[in-house]
Design a protein around this motif. Structure first.
Motif, short mmCIF file in Angstrom:
data_model
loop_
_atom_site.label_atom_id
_atom_site.label_comp_id
_atom_site.label_asym_id
_atom_site.label_seq_id
_atom_site.Cartn_x
_atom_site.Cartn_y
_atom_site.Cartn_z
N HIS A 1 14.70 -16.39 -12.35
CA HIS A 1 13.84 -15.33 -12.88
C HIS A 1 14.07 -15.20 -14.38
O HIS A 1 15.20 -15.24 -14.85
CB HIS A 1 14.18 -13.97 -12.23
N SER A 2 13.00 -14.99 -15.14
CA SER A 2 13.14 -14.73 -16.57
C SER A 2 11.98 -13.86 -17.05
O SER A 2 11.00 -13.67 -16.34
CB SER A 2 13.19 -16.04 -17.36
N GLY A 3 12.10 -13.33 -18.24
CA GLY A 3 11.04 -12.51 -18.81
C GLY A 3 11.23 -11.04 -18.49
O GLY A 3 12.35 -10.59 -18.23
N THR A 4 10.14 -10.29 -18.50
CA THR A 4 10.15 -8.84 -18.30
C THR A 4 9.91 -8.51 -16.84
O THR A 4 8.94 -8.97 -16.24
CB THR A 4 9.05 -8.18 -19.15
N ASP A 5 10.78 -7.70 -16.25
CA ASP A 5 10.63 -7.26 -14.86
C ASP A 5 9.82 -5.96 -14.87
O ASP A 5 10.37 -4.88 -14.86
CB ASP A 5 12.00 -7.04 -14.22
N PHE A 6 8.48 -6.07 -14.90
CA PHE A 6 7.62 -4.89 -14.97
C PHE A 6 7.23 -4.43 -13.57
O PHE A 6 7.19 -5.22 -12.62
CB PHE A 6 6.38 -5.16 -15.82
N PRO A 7 6.93 -3.13 -13.40
CA PRO A 7 6.53 -2.63 -12.08
C PRO A 7 5.10 -3.03 -11.75
O PRO A 7 4.25 -3.19 -12.63
CB PRO A 7 6.63 -1.11 -12.25
N ILE A 8 4.81 -3.20 -10.47
CA ILE A 8 3.45 -3.43 -9.98
C ILE A 8 2.94 -2.05 -9.55
O ILE A 8 3.52 -1.42 -8.68
CB ILE A 8 3.43 -4.39 -8.77
N VAL A 9 1.87 -1.57 -10.20
CA VAL A 9 1.38 -0.23 -9.92
C VAL A 9 -0.11 -0.27 -9.56
O VAL A 9 -0.83 -1.21 -9.92
CB VAL A 9 1.61 0.73 -11.12
N ALA A 10 -0.55 0.78 -8.88
CA ALA A 10 -1.94 0.89 -8.44
C ALA A 10 -2.89 0.89 -9.63
O ALA A 10 -2.58 1.42 -10.69
CB ALA A 10 -2.13 2.17 -7.63
N ASN A 11 -4.04 0.26 -9.45
CA ASN A 11 -5.14 0.22 -10.41
C ASN A 11 -4.90 -0.62 -11.65
O ASN A 11 -5.70 -0.60 -12.57
CB ASN A 11 -5.58 1.62 -10.82
N GLU A 12 -3.79 -1.34 -11.71
CA GLU A 12 -3.58 -2.28 -12.82
C GLU A 12 -3.97 -3.67 -12.35
O GLU A 12 -3.82 -4.01 -11.18
CB GLU A 12 -2.11 -2.30 -13.27
N GLY A 13 -4.45 -4.48 -13.28
CA GLY A 13 -4.75 -5.87 -12.99
C GLY A 13 -3.67 -6.74 -13.61
O GLY A 13 -3.11 -6.41 -14.66
N TYR A 14 -3.36 -7.85 -12.96
CA TYR A 14 -2.32 -8.75 -13.43
C TYR A 14 -2.87 -10.17 -13.49
O TYR A 14 -3.74 -10.54 -12.72
CB TYR A 14 -1.10 -8.70 -12.49
N PHE A 15 -2.35 -10.95 -14.41
CA PHE A 15 -2.74 -12.34 -14.57
C PHE A 15 -1.64 -13.21 -13.99
O PHE A 15 -0.50 -13.16 -14.45
CB PHE A 15 -2.95 -12.66 -16.05
N VAL A 16 -1.99 -14.00 -12.98
CA VAL A 16 -0.99 -14.80 -12.27
C VAL A 16 -1.37 -16.26 -12.36
O VAL A 16 -2.49 -16.65 -12.02
CB VAL A 16 -0.90 -14.37 -10.78
N GLU A 17 -0.43 -17.08 -12.80
CA GLU A 17 -0.64 -18.53 -12.85
C GLU A 17 0.28 -19.15 -11.81
O GLU A 17 1.49 -18.95 -11.85
CB GLU A 17 -0.31 -19.07 -14.24
N MET A 18 -0.31 -19.88 -10.88
CA MET A 18 0.45 -20.47 -9.78
C MET A 18 0.46 -22.00 -9.87
O MET A 18 -0.55 -22.59 -10.24
CB MET A 18 -0.18 -20.07 -8.44
N ALA A 19 1.58 -22.59 -9.54
CA ALA A 19 1.69 -24.04 -9.50
C ALA A 19 1.04 -24.60 -8.23
O ALA A 19 0.62 -25.75 -8.20
CB ALA A 19 3.16 -24.47 -9.57
N GLN A 20 0.94 -23.76 -7.19
CA GLN A 20 0.31 -24.16 -5.93
C GLN A 20 -0.24 -22.93 -5.24
O GLN A 20 0.13 -21.81 -5.59
CB GLN A 20 1.31 -24.88 -5.02
N ASP A 21 -1.13 -23.13 -4.27
CA ASP A 21 -1.70 -22.00 -3.53
C ASP A 21 -0.60 -21.25 -2.79
O ASP A 21 0.35 -21.86 -2.27
CB ASP A 21 -2.74 -22.48 -2.53
N PHE A 22 -0.72 -19.93 -2.76
CA PHE A 22 0.26 -19.10 -2.09
C PHE A 22 -0.40 -17.78 -1.72
O PHE A 22 -1.07 -17.17 -2.55
CB PHE A 22 1.46 -18.83 -3.02
N ALA A 23 -0.24 -17.37 -0.46
CA ALA A 23 -0.80 -16.08 0.00
C ALA A 23 0.31 -15.03 -0.07
O ALA A 23 1.42 -15.24 0.41
CB ALA A 23 -1.33 -16.21 1.42
#
Length: 186
Positions: A20-42
């Protein structure tokens, strides 16, 4: 990645090679996040779904919604976010094309791509001014036809249908064919 509207920066959290590296930010309601994946994942989140009001700042806001009405669209979302003058545009990243799609206003009418709005995507809301009480619930517009009766058969072409519709950005189809709409101020 998480976009911080106040600082206009992206906070990035990474998981590479088991570290793990970078900023450990909270996941909160009504925010959008940008996710880059190396492979499909549900990924599934547990817990109760909450339908919170949204508070948007002037500028760019990365947003998402838990509760989205069926058949919600970008044009409807523009109205919910505050309409012309309050919201400049709404964007989403189209994974199939690798491009951003944009809905905006031009001369009082929604223009651009009327993409579907879902609870599984992030959106960029470009706001001209703040809107602190956004409630996302798009219902069906009310439609009153005054020129024809229900079930009336018309044999001429073209046909002009006169009536009232409650939402300026509505699109009309007749027998599955898109029909032009002319707005008339009464």
């Amino acid at each position: 990645q998480r976009y911080d509207t106040a600082t206009t920066t992206l906070a990035t959290a990474e998981f590479t090679g088991g570290i793990h590296s970078g900023t450990d930010f909270p996941i909160v309601a009504n925010e959008g996040y940008f996710v880059e994946m190396a492979q499909d994942f549900a990924l599934e989140f547990s817990g109760a779904v909450t339908c919170n009001d949204l508070s948007l700042s002037a500028g760019v806001n990365a947003i998402g919604f838990s509760c989205v009405p069926t058949n919600a669209s970008a044009y409807g979302m523009l109205a919910v976010l505050g309409g012309e003058g309050v919201v400049a545009s709404l964007q989403r990243y189209n994974r199939q094309t690798g491009r951003y799609e944009t809905a905006a206003y031009s001369n009082g009418y929604p223009v651009g791509v009327n993409f579907p709005v879902t609870n599984s995507e992030a959106y960029l809301a470009h706001m001209n001014s703040a809107n602190s009480q956004v409630t996302f619930s798009i219902g069906s517009p009310s439609v009153i036809v005054t020129s024809h009766t229900d079930g009336e058969i018309v044999h001429s072409s073209p046909v002009t249908i006169v009536g009232e519709i409650s939402e300026v950005s509505s699109q009309v189809t007749v027998n599955g064919i898109s029909a032009p709409v002319t707005l008339v101020n009464s």
